[in-house]
Design a protein around this motif. Sequence first.
Motif, PDB file in Angstrom:
ATOM      1  N   UNK A 317       0.989  -1.273  -0.061  1.00  0.00           N
ATOM      2  CA  UNK A 317      -0.053   0.023  -0.098  1.00  0.00           C
ATOM      3  C   UNK A 317       0.728   1.401   0.007  1.00  0.00           C
ATOM      4  N   UNK A 318       0.491   2.455  -0.554  1.00  0.00           N
ATOM      5  CA  UNK A 318       0.875   3.548  -0.128  1.00  0.00           C
ATOM      6  C   UNK A 318      -0.120   4.679  -0.430  1.00  0.00           C
ATOM      7  N   UNK A 319       0.179   5.680   0.345  1.00  0.00           N
ATOM      8  CA  UNK A 319      -0.907   6.733   0.233  1.00  0.00           C
ATOM      9  C   UNK A 319      -0.207   8.043  -0.150  1.00  0.00           C
ATOM     10  N   UNK A 327      -5.411   6.622  -2.943  1.00  0.00           N
ATOM     11  CA  UNK A 327      -4.611   5.424  -2.161  1.00  0.00           C
ATOM     12  C   UNK A 327      -4.033   4.372  -3.574  1.00  0.00           C
ATOM     13  N   UNK A 328      -2.993   3.771  -3.391  1.00  0.00           N
ATOM     14  CA  UNK A 328      -2.608   2.714  -4.398  1.00  0.00           C
ATOM     15  C   UNK A 328      -2.217   1.640  -3.537  1.00  0.00           C
ATOM     16  N   UNK A 329      -2.371   0.420  -4.554  1.00  0.00           N
ATOM     17  CA  UNK A 329      -2.287  -1.006  -3.721  1.00  0.00           C
ATOM     18  C   UNK A 329      -1.773  -1.771  -5.139  1.00  0.00           C
ATOM     19  N   UNK A 340      -1.931  -7.007 -10.194  1.00  0.00           N
ATOM     20  CA  UNK A 340      -2.252  -5.629 -10.724  1.00  0.00           C
ATOM     21  C   UNK A 340      -1.966  -4.801  -9.642  1.00  0.00           C
ATOM     22  N   UNK A 341      -1.668  -3.654 -10.464  1.00  0.00           N
ATOM     23  CA  UNK A 341      -1.765  -2.504  -9.304  1.00  0.00           C
ATOM     24  C   UNK A 341      -3.051  -1.563  -9.471  1.00  0.00           C
ATOM     25  N   UNK A 342      -3.573  -1.133  -8.362  1.00  0.00           N
ATOM     26  CA  UNK A 342      -5.044  -0.674  -8.395  1.00  0.00           C
ATOM     27  C   UNK A 342      -4.808   1.006  -7.672  1.00  0.00           C
TER      28      UNK A 342
END
Length: 860
Positions: A317-319, A327-329, A340-342
Motif C-alpha cells: 500500500x501507499x498513500x 490510495x494505491x495498492x 495488478x496495481x490498483x
Amino acid sequence: MTYRYHFFTKVLAFAVFYLLCACNKSPRNEQNTQPKESAVLGVKHAPADYFYLQRAFPEAYFSDRAYAAALEEARTQLNLRRVPPAGFSEAWNAKGPGNIGARVNAIAVHPGNEKIIYVGFSGGGLYKTTNGGRSWFPIFDDRAYLAIGAIAIDPSNPETIYVGTGDPNITGYPFLGDGLYRSTNGGQSWTRIGLEETRIISKIVIDPSNPQRIHVGTMGLPFERNRQRGLYTSNDAGKTWQQSLFVSEQAGIIDLVIDPQKPNVLYAASWNRIRNNQESMIAGPDSGIFKSTDSGKTWNKLSGGGLPSGVMGRIGLCFFSGDSDLVFAVYIDVNSNLKNIYRSADSGKTWESLIVSGQSNLPNSIMGGMGWYFGKIEVNPKNPAELYLLSVSLWKSSDGGKMWESIGESEIHSDKHDLVFTPSGNIIVGSDGGLNQSNDGGKTWFDIESIPTTQFYRIDYNPHYPNRYYGGAQDHGTVQGSALNQDWQRIEGGDGFQMRFHPFDPQIVWAQTQNGTLRVSNNGGSYFQLALQGINRSDRVNWDAPLILSSHDPEILYTGTQKVYQNSTGLAVFWQAISPDLTDGEIFGRNFHTISCLAESPLNPDLIMAGTSDGNVWYTSNTGASWNRIDPGLPERYVTAVKASPSDKNTLYVSHSGYKSNDNRSHLHVSRNLGKTWSSAAGDLPPLAINDFIVLPGYQDNVLFVATDGGVYASVNAGKNWYRLGTNLPIIAAYSLAWNVARNELVVGTHGKSILAYPLQLLLSNLVTSAPQVNLPQHTLKAYPLPFGNSLNLDWEAPEQQSSWNLKVFDANGKIVLAQNLGNKAFNNLRLKTEYWQKGLYFIQISNGRAQISRKVVKS
C-alpha cells in the motif's frame, strides 16, 4: 542406546512426521492450510530456506521458545560470566566486505535533517549515519535479535525512534524478532515496549496528531497458527496495547498507511503467510485491504469496487500525502507474480486497474515468481503520477501507472525491499545489496553505505594469500578481499558456499554454489569451469553440500550427495561414489536426506567421516570399502560438522543443530573409541545450535572453537569450560570458522556481520610449551633445484609423526608468501608452484612450535 532401539525410534518419529505432512494439518491447530506451496520442504521454498529449515530436523515446527531461551541464556551468561582467562577479551577485527552489502528491510530519514538516516537489515541490525551515508555506526548491537523489520521516527520529536524486530519477508529462524523498541535519544539507548509474542513487526505508524498513538502491523510467528498477529494499537506510547485488528490465525498485517491529513483514517493489508518444515503458504483467502476511520477502533474489509476477490498473495500500500482520497495498492497473485496495481481516487470506494492488457508495458512476470519477497509500491509525495514498484528490479511510472521503465539496473542490486523520499525529494532504495540514492528522479544512482552486514555461509583460508579473506555469501556468490575499507571482488556467482585452495599451487581454486554445483579454476579464480563429471545429477544434494580437499594428497577431494564421492585425479575431474546411501532414504522430501558434512582424518588418509541432514554419522577406515554407523547415542538432529582429532587417531567429534523445547543442551560430542561411545564436549556452553567447530592442531585437543547461532565460543580445556570469544561480536549467527595459519587468527563467517578475524596470540601464549625450540639440522630439509624457477621441490621427514607441522615461506622483506598447515604427516617431495613469486631470496621454515627446520633458497 542399542542400534536397534535407535533405529526404531527414528522410524517411529519419521512415521509421525510423515503422517502430519500427508494430512497437511498442524498438531497445534486443526485448521487446514489452503492453499499451500508444498507439503514438505523442498518445493518452492525460498532458496535459503533449504539451509534454515532443514536445521529444525526432525521437528515439523521450529521451536521459537527454545531458540529464544538459548539467546537469552547467551545474553545473561555474557553479562554475568566471571572474568575469562587471558586472551578471550580481545576485539574482533571486521575484515569486510562493506561494499558487497546485504538485504535492507527498512529505511527512515530524519524529517528535519536528511543527513541523518536509519537503516535496518534483515539480519545485521540497525545502523545510523549523521553525514548522509559517508560513515555509519551500529546502534542496536547489544540486543539478541538483530533482524529489523520496521523503523519509524516520531514527527513531533525526531529523537524518538521506534524499531520493530523480525523479518517481514519471513526467510528463516535467525530472522525472528522479540518485539518493539523505542529510543528517546536518537538511538543511543533502547527500551523494549512490548509485542514480543508477535515475533515479526512489519510496519510502524505514528499518529501525527497524537504521538502517543502508535499503530503496529505484525506478521506473527511464521511457523505456527496462533492469534498473536495482526494490528496492534497503543494510545499511551507503548505502555499498553490492544489488538485492534485480527484477521485469522494464519494471516498477519504486512503493510499499513495513515492519512496524514485525516490521521483517524488507516489502511492495512493482510497476508496469509505460514512457513515451516511442513508447508509454505504464500497466498490465501484472508489476504486483503482493511480500512478504519476511527483510529483503528473498528475495521472494514474492502471488497468489490474493482478490487480482486478470492485467494491472493502479498499486498503493498501507499498513500499520496497531498490528497486524502488517493490510495494505491499492488496485489501479488497465488503464483507470486504481479496480479495488478490498483488506484483509488475516492478513499477506497472504487479502484481502477492500472495494468491493462494492450495499454501497459508492465508484464505480470516482473516479480519473477518471488512476489512474496517484496511486493511494495511507493508514490512521490510531491507528484501523484510518479509511482515506483519494488520487485526484482525497480520500476518507475511517470504517467500514473500506464507506462513503466526499469531504472537503476546497473547500479542497484536485485530484489528491492524499501524506498523512501528525503525532505528535499531525493530517493533512497534498499535492496539485497544495501542502499542506493538518486538525486535526479532515478536517472543516476550512487551507493551510500559500506556496512559489513553480508550474510556468509562458508569461509576458507588461502595459504598463498594469507592477507586475503574468502567466503561464500547468501545472494552474493563467492567473494574475496583484504580489508573493510577496500572493495571486495566477486569471483563466482549464485549463493556462495565452500571454497578450497590447492596448498602448493596458487592457480588451482575450487568454488561451490548452492545444491553442490562445483567449479574449478586453473588460473587463480579468473575463470571457473564445471567440475561435476561422474556425479549422478539425480542424487539428492544439500543446499550447503560438503567439499573437502585431502590434507594428505591435494589431488584428492571429497563431496557428498546422499553418497560420498571421491575425485582422485585433481583437475582431470572424475568423481566416483565410494559409499552407498548414508541417509535414511527419501522420506520427508529430497532435501531432508542428504550428506551435510564430511571430514578426513589428518592422521589417517583412509579414515573419512560423514554426517547427514537426517541425523546419521558414519566413518570408513578404508577409503569407502566399508562404512561403520556410529550415531547411536547422539542427538536426533541435523549434523552440522564432523571432525577427526589432529592428535589421536581414535578420537572423533560431531556437532548438531536444532532446537527443542525442554532440551536446553548444546550439541558437541566427542568419542575416544571411533564412535563406539560418545560424551558431551559442550561443557557450560549456552544451548545454542552449533554450526561449525575447529579442534586446533598442536594442542592435544585442548583448544576448541565453536561457531553458534549466538556467536563464537572457545575452550582451552577440551570442552569442559567455554567462554565467549571477543568483546565486540554481537549475539549473531556464526556459520563457518577457519584458522589463518600465517596470521595466527581465527576467522569467522557470520550471517549478518560479514567476516571477522580474532587474534590468537595472547589466548595461546600460556598454552605453548615453555621448552626451548630445537633447530633441526638443515640437511633434513632438501630444496631443489637451486636456484629455482617456476617450481620448488622440498623433501623432508618429520621427526615427530604425532605433531602438527606448519610450512611458512618468507621473502627477503619478511613478508609471508605461503603459509600452510601440513597436519601430522611427514611429507616427501612437496612441490611448490613458484612461477608468480618475484626473483630473489626466500626463507623456508617448517615448525611444530617445539622443533624447527629452516633454510634459505633463491629464485633466479
